[in-house]
Structures are given as structure tokens and as C-alpha cells.
Design a protein around this motif. Structure first.
Motif, PDB file in Angstrom:
ATOM      1  N   ALA A  85       0.778  -1.213   0.050  1.00  0.00           N
ATOM      2  CA  ALA A  85      -0.088   0.009   0.266  1.00  0.00           C
ATOM      3  C   ALA A  85       0.795   1.295  -0.039  1.00  0.00           C
ATOM      4  N   TYR A  86       2.074   1.370   0.336  1.00  0.00           N
ATOM      5  CA  TYR A  86       2.960   2.110   0.198  1.00  0.00           C
ATOM      6  C   TYR A  86       4.091   1.768  -0.853  1.00  0.00           C
ATOM      7  N   PRO A  87       3.935   2.024  -2.002  1.00  0.00           N
ATOM      8  CA  PRO A  87       4.989   1.723  -3.000  1.00  0.00           C
ATOM      9  C   PRO A  87       6.234   2.689  -3.183  1.00  0.00           C
ATOM     10  N   ASP A  88       6.078   3.781  -2.691  1.00  0.00           N
ATOM     11  CA  ASP A  88       7.191   4.806  -2.518  1.00  0.00           C
ATOM     12  C   ASP A  88       8.106   4.739  -1.315  1.00  0.00           C
ATOM     13  N   ALA A  89       7.508   4.095  -0.294  1.00  0.00           N
ATOM     14  CA  ALA A  89       8.193   4.170   0.966  1.00  0.00           C
ATOM     15  C   ALA A  89       9.649   2.935   0.802  1.00  0.00           C
ATOM     16  N   GLY A  90      10.624   3.515   1.524  1.00  0.00           N
ATOM     17  CA  GLY A  90      11.570   2.530   1.738  1.00  0.00           C
ATOM     18  C   GLY A  90      11.429   1.701   3.007  1.00  0.00           C
ATOM     19  N   LEU A  91      12.189   0.691   2.771  1.00  0.00           N
ATOM     20  CA  LEU A  91      11.885  -0.355   4.231  1.00  0.00           C
ATOM     21  C   LEU A  91      13.072  -0.674   4.762  1.00  0.00           C
ATOM     22  N   VAL A  92      13.053  -0.996   5.997  1.00  0.00           N
ATOM     23  CA  VAL A  92      14.133  -1.589   6.625  1.00  0.00           C
ATOM     24  C   VAL A  92      13.518  -2.716   7.682  1.00  0.00           C
ATOM     25  N   LEU A  93      14.175  -3.890   7.775  1.00  0.00           N
ATOM     26  CA  LEU A  93      13.677  -5.000   8.640  1.00  0.00           C
ATOM     27  C   LEU A  93      14.411  -4.712  10.019  1.00  0.00           C
ATOM     28  N   CYS A  94      13.453  -4.956  11.111  1.00  0.00           N
ATOM     29  CA  CYS A  94      13.860  -4.470  12.446  1.00  0.00           C
ATOM     30  C   CYS A  94      13.968  -5.712  13.064  1.00  0.00           C
ATOM     31  N   ALA A  95      13.680  -7.146  12.620  1.00  0.00           N
ATOM     32  CA  ALA A  95      14.148  -8.207  13.671  1.00  0.00           C
ATOM     33  C   ALA A  95      15.476  -8.202  14.333  1.00  0.00           C
ATOM     34  N   SER A  96      15.529  -8.337  15.627  1.00  0.00           N
ATOM     35  CA  SER A  96      17.005  -8.945  15.978  1.00  0.00           C
ATOM     36  C   SER A  96      17.658  -9.799  15.878  1.00  0.00           C
ATOM     37  N   ARG A  97      17.100 -11.046  15.215  1.00  0.00           N
ATOM     38  CA  ARG A  97      17.684 -11.970  14.813  1.00  0.00           C
ATOM     39  C   ARG A  97      17.923 -12.300  13.143  1.00  0.00           C
ATOM     40  N   LEU A 104      16.448   0.264   2.635  1.00  0.00           N
ATOM     41  CA  LEU A 104      17.369   1.727   2.814  1.00  0.00           C
ATOM     42  C   LEU A 104      18.586   1.068   3.883  1.00  0.00           C
ATOM     43  N   THR A 105      19.407   1.793   3.821  1.00  0.00           N
ATOM     44  CA  THR A 105      20.612   1.713   4.773  1.00  0.00           C
ATOM     45  C   THR A 105      20.406   2.941   6.005  1.00  0.00           C
ATOM     46  N   VAL A 106      20.404   2.116   7.025  1.00  0.00           N
ATOM     47  CA  VAL A 106      20.173   3.170   8.166  1.00  0.00           C
ATOM     48  C   VAL A 106      21.313   3.462   8.946  1.00  0.00           C
ATOM     49  N   CYS A 107      21.746   4.799   9.177  1.00  0.00           N
ATOM     50  CA  CYS A 107      23.380   4.743   9.776  1.00  0.00           C
ATOM     51  C   CYS A 107      23.097   6.000  10.867  1.00  0.00           C
ATOM     52  N   CYS A 145      34.836   1.897   3.360  1.00  0.00           N
ATOM     53  CA  CYS A 145      33.910   0.815   3.658  1.00  0.00           C
ATOM     54  C   CYS A 145      32.606   0.608   2.815  1.00  0.00           C
ATOM     55  N   LEU A 146      32.174  -0.526   2.690  1.00  0.00           N
ATOM     56  CA  LEU A 146      30.955  -0.771   2.033  1.00  0.00           C
ATOM     57  C   LEU A 146      29.796  -1.180   2.696  1.00  0.00           C
ATOM     58  N   LEU A 147      28.447  -0.746   2.735  1.00  0.00           N
ATOM     59  CA  LEU A 147      27.397  -1.098   3.568  1.00  0.00           C
ATOM     60  C   LEU A 147      26.352  -1.731   2.450  1.00  0.00           C
ATOM     61  N   GLY A 148      25.931  -2.874   3.082  1.00  0.00           N
ATOM     62  CA  GLY A 148      24.793  -3.477   1.865  1.00  0.00           C
ATOM     63  C   GLY A 148      23.394  -2.776   2.238  1.00  0.00           C
ATOM     64  N   ALA A 149      22.557  -3.056   1.445  1.00  0.00           N
ATOM     65  CA  ALA A 149      21.117  -2.426   1.586  1.00  0.00           C
ATOM     66  C   ALA A 149      20.453  -3.054   2.717  1.00  0.00           C
ATOM     67  N   GLY A 150      19.836  -2.305   3.372  1.00  0.00           N
ATOM     68  CA  GLY A 150      18.939  -2.972   4.578  1.00  0.00           C
ATOM     69  C   GLY A 150      20.004  -2.785   5.745  1.00  0.00           C
ATOM     70  N   THR A 151      21.203  -2.569   5.638  1.00  0.00           N
ATOM     71  CA  THR A 151      21.726  -2.538   6.967  1.00  0.00           C
ATOM     72  C   THR A 151      21.717  -1.635   7.943  1.00  0.00           C
ATOM     73  N   VAL A 152      21.936  -1.864   9.001  1.00  0.00           N
ATOM     74  CA  VAL A 152      21.721  -0.750   9.977  1.00  0.00           C
ATOM     75  C   VAL A 152      22.714  -0.727  11.155  1.00  0.00           C
ATOM     76  N   LEU A 153      23.112   0.655  11.482  1.00  0.00           N
ATOM     77  CA  LEU A 153      24.115   0.776  12.124  1.00  0.00           C
ATOM     78  C   LEU A 153      23.787   1.746  13.279  1.00  0.00           C
ATOM     79  N   LEU A 154      23.677   1.206  14.661  1.00  0.00           N
ATOM     80  CA  LEU A 154      23.113   2.090  15.634  1.00  0.00           C
ATOM     81  C   LEU A 154      24.337   2.971  16.273  1.00  0.00           C
ATOM     82  N   ALA A 155      23.641   3.731  17.229  1.00  0.00           N
ATOM     83  CA  ALA A 155      24.606   4.685  17.825  1.00  0.00           C
ATOM     84  C   ALA A 155      26.010   4.501  18.218  1.00  0.00           C
ATOM     85  N   HIS A 156      26.995   5.207  18.113  1.00  0.00           N
ATOM     86  CA  HIS A 156      28.193   4.856  18.156  1.00  0.00           C
ATOM     87  C   HIS A 156      28.912   3.832  17.813  1.00  0.00           C
TER      88      HIS A 156
END
Length: 231
Positions: free
Chosen positions: A73-85, A107-110, A120-131
Motif C-alpha cells: 500500500a506504500y509503493p514509494d516507501a523505503g523499507l528496513v527489517l527490524c527483527a533482532s535475529r 534503505l541503509t540506516v546509519c 567501507c561498504l554497507l549493503g542494502a538494509g543494513t542498520v548501524l546504531l549509535a556510536h
């Protein structure tokens, strides 16, 4: 905190920002949401989650819109997977691919506190949290989750769907396999390998290779069991 159930109205996206959907309405999603908000370049329009009891609720000011197929329903939205495993993220990625969701939606979230050196190379969907701290020539695959205060040294390779919990320290030229999980404050000696689907327990110190599919813990780390967790 999840609050009230109400009718969900479409969220407006400010000019210059791209909408983003967070896949999973859980504790890790709240941390990813914080990083998205801190970075400021995307507007979180909602969560999607298969738990019907969450639908119509709000999590940290963002609505839980519906189940996974609501992504369409949101074709223009980027996505990020938030499961911890990592295994759970891999399963979600497979289900979204079956729904026709293209890889370029991720999207890559940094977090803005993270400096990504040249090389450095970061793949699609990767998440780097604070610090998170990165040295040169770190290669990170797709949908990798690196939690707060992790240290990655030069020459590290993190394969797709790997998970590094908060405070992990990875020595130089370490290779972490796909869907591997490194627990909070674990450490890995330089020039070693953590195999695919391996688990290194919280606070463990790996001074040699951790074979694929095995769970190791302790200082120095030793094998606890040899099987792949059903994540």
C-alpha cells in the motif's frame, strides 16, 4: 511504548524526505526508529507487523498499520527489517520478495554518530546504531544489524543477515558468516572466522574460529552445542 488503538490517518511526509516503513513493531524497531529520526532524511510513516493485536496501535508515536502485505500500500516507501535475529530478517526478506518487493526498496540506516570511512561498504538494509566505530576497509553485507557501541576493525567482513549486539568488539580481518549472532559485549580475536548461523554468547571471547552452526560461550569461548537455532 505501545499506546491506544485508534483509526489511522495517512501521515504526511515533509518535503525533501522519503517515507520509510519499519518491518516489525518490537523493541529493536524502537531503536531503529530512533536512528531514523536522528538521521533526519526519512519520515517514518508506520510499522507493519503480523501480530494482529498490534494493528491500529501506536509505537513511539508511529502507527502499526497492518500485516506484512500492507507494504504494497506504500509503493514509494523505503523499507528496513527490524527483527533482532538474522534468521528472522532473512525470512521476512524472503516473504517480501514473494510479494514482489524489489531489493532497491531497502534503505541503509546509519545513526549520525557513526562515521563511515572511505573504503567501507554497507549493503542494502543494513542498520548501524549509535556510536558504532568502523575502521577502514570494512565490508558489510545486506540486512546486517550492528547495535550500539560495537567496534569493527580494518578488514572485517560481515555477511548478509549477521547480527552484532551492543558492545561487541571485532578484531582486524575477522569474517562473520551469514545469520551469525554475536552476543552483547562479546569479542573476536583478529584473523579468525565466525561461521554461518554460529552464535557467540554474551561476554564471550573467541580466540579461534567458531564453526558454522555452533554455539560458543565463555572466556575463552568453548562450544556449548552444535545445531542451528530455529530463528
Amino acid at each position: 511504548m505501545t499506546v491506544r488503538r485508534s483509526r489511522l490517518a495517512p501521515r504526511e511526509v515533509p518535503p525533501g524526505k522519503r517515507p520509510i516503513l519499519l518491518i516489525g513493531a518490537n523493541g529493536m524497531a524502537r531503536e531503529v526508529l530512533d536512528a531514523v529520526r536522528a538521521a533526519g532524511s526519512h519520515e517514518p510513516v508506520g510499522f507493519v507487523d503480523d501480530d494482529a493485536d498490534r494493528h491500529g496501535t501506536w509505537l513511539d508515536g508511529v502507527p502499526v498499520l497492518g500485516s506484512l502485505d500492507h507494504v504494497r500500500a506504500y509503493p514509494d516507501a523505503g523499507l528496513v527489517l527490524c527483527a533482532s535475529r538474522g534468521g528472522a530478517r532473512a525470512s521476512l526478506a524472503g516473504r517480501l520478495a514473494a510479494l514482489g518487493i524489489a531489493e532497491n526498496r531497502y534503505l541503509t540506516v546509519c545513526h549520525p554518530s557513526v562515521q563511515v570511512p572511505r573504503g567501507c561498504l554497507l549493503g542494502a538494509g543494513t542498520v548501524l546504531l549509535a556510536h558504532v566505530a568502523l575502521a577502514g576497509d570494512v565490508r558489510v553485507g545486506r540486512h546486517v544489524l550492528v547495535m550500539a557501541n560495537t567496534v569493527l576493525h580494518h578488514g572485517n567482513v560481515l555477511e548478509d543477515f549477521a547480527t552484532l549486539a551492543a558492545g561487541v568488539s571485532v578484531g582486524a580481518e575477522v569474517h562473520v558468516g551469514s545469520r551469525a549472532y554475536l552476543g552483547m559485549n562479546a569479542s573476536v580475536r583478529e584473523r579468525t572466522r565466525v561461521g554461518a548461523d554460529a552464535v557467540l554468547g554474551m561476554g564471550a571471547a573467541a580466540v579461534g574460529d567458531v564453526p558454522a552452526g555452533e554455539t560458543w560461550a565463555g572466556v575463552p569461548a568453548q562450544m556449548l552445542r552444535s545445531w542451528v537455532e530455529p530463528w
